[in-house]
Design a protein around this motif. Structure first.
Motif, PDB file in Angstrom:
ATOM      1  N   ILE A 143       0.834  -1.203   0.000  1.00 17.10           N
ATOM      2  CA  ILE A 143       0.000   0.000   0.000  1.00 17.10           C
ATOM      3  C   ILE A 143       0.868   1.252   0.000  1.00 17.10           C
ATOM      4  CG2 ILE A 143      -1.601   1.336   1.441  1.00 17.10           C
ATOM      5  CD1 ILE A 143      -2.843  -1.386   2.272  1.00 17.10           C
ATOM      6  N   VAL A 144       1.931   1.261   0.806  1.00 15.31           N
ATOM      7  CA  VAL A 144       2.815   2.430   0.867  1.00 15.31           C
ATOM      8  C   VAL A 144       3.510   2.650  -0.466  1.00 15.31           C
ATOM      9  CG1 VAL A 144       4.914   3.362   1.925  1.00 15.31           C
ATOM     10  CG2 VAL A 144       3.142   2.333   3.356  1.00 15.31           C
ATOM     11  N   GLU A 145       3.933   1.584  -1.113  1.00 16.79           N
ATOM     12  CA  GLU A 145       4.590   1.729  -2.413  1.00 16.79           C
ATOM     13  C   GLU A 145       3.640   2.309  -3.460  1.00 16.79           C
ATOM     14  OE1 GLU A 145       7.947  -1.833  -2.110  1.00 16.79           O
ATOM     15  OE2 GLU A 145       5.919  -2.290  -2.834  1.00 16.79           O
ATOM     16  N   ILE A 146       2.384   1.951  -3.380  1.00 20.32           N
ATOM     17  CA  ILE A 146       1.394   2.519  -4.306  1.00 20.32           C
ATOM     18  C   ILE A 146       1.220   4.013  -4.048  1.00 20.32           C
ATOM     19  CG2 ILE A 146      -1.064   2.510  -4.931  1.00 20.32           C
ATOM     20  CD1 ILE A 146      -1.005  -0.532  -4.474  1.00 20.32           C
ATOM     21  N   LEU A 147       1.172   4.396  -2.776  1.00 21.50           N
ATOM     22  CA  LEU A 147       1.067   5.818  -2.445  1.00 21.50           C
ATOM     23  C   LEU A 147       2.295   6.576  -2.923  1.00 21.50           C
ATOM     24  CD1 LEU A 147      -0.404   5.678   1.198  1.00 21.50           C
ATOM     25  CD2 LEU A 147      -1.638   5.794  -0.975  1.00 21.50           C
ATOM     26  N   ASP A 148       3.477   5.990  -2.717  1.00 24.54           N
ATOM     27  CA  ASP A 148       4.719   6.634  -3.150  1.00 24.54           C
ATOM     28  C   ASP A 148       4.764   6.817  -4.663  1.00 24.54           C
ATOM     29  OD1 ASP A 148       5.858   7.010  -0.665  1.00 24.54           O
ATOM     30  OD2 ASP A 148       6.913   5.087  -0.668  1.00 24.54           O
ATOM     31  N   ALA A 149       4.222   5.852  -5.396  1.00 28.45           N
ATOM     32  CA  ALA A 149       4.278   5.905  -6.857  1.00 28.45           C
ATOM     33  C   ALA A 149       3.366   6.986  -7.431  1.00 28.45           C
ATOM     34  CB  ALA A 149       3.895   4.545  -7.434  1.00 28.45           C
ATOM     35  N   ASP A 150       2.427   7.490  -6.615  1.00 27.16           N
ATOM     36  CA  ASP A 150       1.516   8.535  -7.077  1.00 27.16           C
ATOM     37  C   ASP A 150       1.489   9.670  -6.056  1.00 27.16           C
ATOM     38  OD1 ASP A 150      -0.345   9.996  -8.436  1.00 27.16           O
ATOM     39  OD2 ASP A 150      -1.982   8.549  -8.260  1.00 27.16           O
ATOM     40  N   ALA A 151       2.664  10.223  -5.796  1.00 30.40           N
ATOM     41  CA  ALA A 151       2.791  11.270  -4.784  1.00 30.40           C
ATOM     42  C   ALA A 151       1.948  12.497  -5.119  1.00 30.40           C
ATOM     43  CB  ALA A 151       4.254  11.667  -4.622  1.00 30.40           C
ATOM     44  N   GLY A 152       1.714  12.741  -6.409  1.00 25.65           N
ATOM     45  CA  GLY A 152       0.901  13.885  -6.795  1.00 25.65           C
ATOM     46  C   GLY A 152      -0.515  13.820  -6.255  1.00 25.65           C
ATOM     47  N   ASN A 153      -0.990  12.618  -5.995  1.00 28.35           N
ATOM     48  CA  ASN A 153      -2.330  12.442  -5.435  1.00 28.35           C
ATOM     49  C   ASN A 153      -2.345  12.046  -3.966  1.00 28.35           C
ATOM     50  OD1 ASN A 153      -4.225  13.022  -7.550  1.00 28.35           O
ATOM     51  ND2 ASN A 153      -3.524  11.183  -8.609  1.00 28.35           N
ATOM     52  N   PHE A 154      -1.260  11.430  -3.495  1.00 28.63           N
ATOM     53  CA  PHE A 154      -1.320  10.828  -2.160  1.00 28.63           C
ATOM     54  C   PHE A 154      -0.217  11.271  -1.202  1.00 28.63           C
ATOM     55  CE2 PHE A 154      -3.301   7.539  -4.998  1.00 28.63           C
ATOM     56  CZ  PHE A 154      -4.610   7.783  -4.581  1.00 28.63           C
ATOM     57  N   SER A 155       0.496  12.334  -1.502  1.00 32.20           N
ATOM     58  CA  SER A 155       1.574  12.774  -0.605  1.00 32.20           C
ATOM     59  C   SER A 155       1.033  13.253   0.741  1.00 32.20           C
ATOM     60  CB  SER A 155       2.400  13.882  -1.267  1.00 32.20           C
ATOM     61  OG  SER A 155       1.600  15.022  -1.535  1.00 32.20           O
TER      62      SER A 155
ATOM     63  N   SER B 292      -6.322  16.618  -3.261  1.00 29.25           N
ATOM     64  CA  SER B 292      -7.356  17.642  -3.415  1.00 29.25           C
ATOM     65  C   SER B 292      -8.435  17.512  -2.347  1.00 29.25           C
ATOM     66  CB  SER B 292      -7.978  17.556  -4.807  1.00 29.25           C
ATOM     67  OG  SER B 292      -8.489  16.244  -5.051  1.00 29.25           O
ATOM     68  N   ALA B 293      -8.750  16.270  -1.934  1.00 29.09           N
ATOM     69  CA  ALA B 293      -9.748  16.058  -0.891  1.00 29.09           C
ATOM     70  C   ALA B 293      -9.233  16.554   0.458  1.00 29.09           C
ATOM     71  CB  ALA B 293     -10.107  14.581  -0.808  1.00 29.09           C
ATOM     72  N   PHE B 294      -7.967  16.283   0.758  1.00 29.50           N
ATOM     73  CA  PHE B 294      -7.386  16.767   2.013  1.00 29.50           C
ATOM     74  C   PHE B 294      -7.343  18.297   2.030  1.00 29.50           C
ATOM     75  CE2 PHE B 294      -5.588  12.455   2.623  1.00 29.50           C
ATOM     76  CZ  PHE B 294      -5.863  12.292   3.974  1.00 29.50           C
ATOM     77  N   ILE B 295      -6.939  18.900   0.921  1.00 31.87           N
ATOM     78  CA  ILE B 295      -6.858  20.362   0.851  1.00 31.87           C
ATOM     79  C   ILE B 295      -8.233  20.982   1.056  1.00 31.87           C
ATOM     80  CG2 ILE B 295      -6.365  22.299  -0.687  1.00 31.87           C
ATOM     81  CD1 ILE B 295      -4.129  20.516  -1.912  1.00 31.87           C
ATOM     82  N   ALA B 296      -9.263  20.360   0.459  1.00 31.66           N
ATOM     83  CA  ALA B 296     -10.632  20.856   0.642  1.00 31.66           C
ATOM     84  C   ALA B 296     -11.067  20.771   2.103  1.00 31.66           C
ATOM     85  CB  ALA B 296     -11.591  20.062  -0.238  1.00 31.66           C
ATOM     86  N   ALA B 297     -10.495  19.827   2.835  1.00 36.24           N
ATOM     87  CA  ALA B 297     -10.809  19.674   4.260  1.00 36.24           C
ATOM     88  C   ALA B 297      -9.900  20.520   5.144  1.00 36.24           C
ATOM     89  CB  ALA B 297     -10.689  18.203   4.653  1.00 36.24           C
ATOM     90  N   GLY B 298      -9.033  21.321   4.532  1.00 33.58           N
ATOM     91  CA  GLY B 298      -8.142  22.189   5.291  1.00 33.58           C
ATOM     92  C   GLY B 298      -6.901  21.500   5.808  1.00 33.58           C
ATOM     93  N   ILE B 299      -6.560  20.374   5.221  1.00 32.66           N
ATOM     94  CA  ILE B 299      -5.393  19.603   5.655  1.00 32.66           C
ATOM     95  C   ILE B 299      -4.362  19.596   4.539  1.00 32.66           C
ATOM     96  CG2 ILE B 299      -4.552  17.350   6.446  1.00 32.66           C
ATOM     97  CD1 ILE B 299      -7.440  16.772   7.374  1.00 32.66           C
ATOM     98  N   THR B 300      -3.155  20.090   4.843  1.00 34.06           N
ATOM     99  CA  THR B 300      -2.058  20.097   3.885  1.00 34.06           C
ATOM    100  C   THR B 300      -0.835  19.476   4.533  1.00 34.06           C
ATOM    101  OG1 THR B 300      -1.194  22.247   4.588  1.00 34.06           O
ATOM    102  CG2 THR B 300      -2.941  22.252   2.910  1.00 34.06           C
ATOM    103  N   GLU B 301       0.196  19.253   3.743  1.00 39.60           N
ATOM    104  CA  GLU B 301       1.440  18.755   4.331  1.00 39.60           C
ATOM    105  C   GLU B 301       1.995  19.751   5.341  1.00 39.60           C
ATOM    106  OE1 GLU B 301       4.271  16.609   1.700  1.00 39.60           O
ATOM    107  OE2 GLU B 301       2.827  17.046   0.101  1.00 39.60           O
ATOM    108  N   GLY B 302       1.766  21.036   5.079  1.00 33.80           N
ATOM    109  CA  GLY B 302       2.225  22.063   6.007  1.00 33.80           C
ATOM    110  C   GLY B 302       1.489  22.023   7.336  1.00 33.80           C
TER     111      GLY B 302
END
Length: 334
Positions: free
Chosen positions: A37-49, A78-88
């Motif tokens: 699962i982690v490798e799949i997330l890593d392979a699509d960091a643009g969506n799952f970082s 995009s879903a996290f950002i809409a919820a006010g959650i970012t990496e920052g």
């Protein structure tokens, strides 16, 4: 010459057998090995970082890096950002309580066994990985509906989401990409999510029953909270059959609803037995003969009539209480 011919034939047979074995071995070596699962997330960091950053912050990452079997409902960046959650914002989260809250939210996006979308209930409930209060054994429920795609908890308007991409296989589970970050539901959200309970929702959300709705939406922290509620939730068919409701005043409808509500979090022990001992339960409708009774070792509920209700679905667990779906509107003394 005959001996030489025989030897040649044997050699040819052995050669063909060896070549066949070699080809089969090559095919086996070509069998696809799924990433974790982690490798799949890593392979699509643009969506799952952001999801990965949240897993790191809450010490959950290794769970999905190691062998096992999990289902992950994965919100996109995009879903996290809409919820006010970012990496920052995740990096800036340092308070233990805030990290614990984020961990609970992430756990609500996880099932404890890898599950394909074909195995989700068409209109029913499954248990998430997110704990109820301080419990180590009771977890919060999640509703799935497959009438039009896969919808979780009734969709975004009810704190849920839609599955955008289903059944991404991993070596340690399955990922389903979802449209929004799921809110951990209260018990009324889980009732609203179920189309078979729309009649109950209609009554609960009507203006004369505003106090009842407020009561079941109150925040509670667990089974020991006095604000926790148990809801015995009649189906649409049960309301259709409840002829005694015809012509009742708003005040009497309030009494009927209170008769379906119990203070504290009362869970059934199994689908065939609410408890091993007989239960006389005090409802929110106070006064003589306003209790309900559940015989020992059954899921049958007795009211003032001679016809029992049957609990059809048990232990639909929200953050502030639990619901049990029943096939009859319970009748109190009015």
């Amino acid at each position: 010459m005959k001996l030489i011919n025989k030897i040649s034939k044997v050699f040819a047979v052995v050669t063909v057998a060896l070549l066949s074995f070699s080809c089969e071995s090559d095919k086996e070596n070509l069998i696809e090995k799924y990433p974790t699962i982690v490798e799949i997330l890593d392979a699509d960091a643009g969506n799952f970082s952001i999801l990965k950053a949240a897993l790191v912050k809450t010490d959950l990452l290794n769970t999905f890096r190691n062998p096992g079997s999990y289902t992950v409902f994965a919100p996109k960046n995009s879903a996290f950002i809409a919820a006010g959650i970012t990496e920052g914002t995740i990096a800036a989260t340092t308070a233990a309580a805030d990290i614990a809250a984020l961990r609970r939210t992430l756990q609500y996006h996880v099932l404890s066994v890898g599950t394909l979308s074909t195995d989700f209930p068409s209109n029913g409930y499954i248990s998430s990985f997110s704990p109820y209060g301080t419990s180590t054994s009771v977890t919060i429920s999640l509703h799935t509906n497959k009438t039009n795609g896969v919808v979780l908890n009734g969709g975004n308007a009810n704190g849920g989401a839609t599955v955008l991409q289903a059944d991404i296989n991993a070596s340690n589970g399955v990922i389903h990409v979802i449209s929004h970050v799921l809110s951990i539901p209260k018990v009324h959200n889980l009732i609203i999510a179920n189309p078979d309970l729309s009649s109950l929702v209609g009554v609960l959300t009507s203006a004369p029953q505003a106090a009842i709705l407020t009561d079941v939406t109150t925040t509670a922290t667990g089974a020991t909270s006095a604000l926790s509620r148990t809801v015995f939730a009649p189906t649409n068919a049960a309301f259709t059959s409840a002829s005694f409701l015809t012509g009742q005043s708003d005040a009497n409808i309030t009494k009927v609803l209170r008769y379906h509500l119990v203070n504290n979090n009362l869970r059934a022990s199994s689908t065939t037995s609410f408890a091993s001992t007989a239960q006389i339960i005090n409802t929110q409708l106070t006064g003589p003969q306003q209790t309900i009774a559940i015989a020992a070792g059954t899921v049958k509920i007795a009211d003032i009539t001679t016809v029992n209700a049957t609990i059809k679905t048990i232990n639909i667990q929200g953050t502030n209480g639990v619901a049990h779906i029943i096939d009859k509107v319970l009748q109190p003394t009015l």
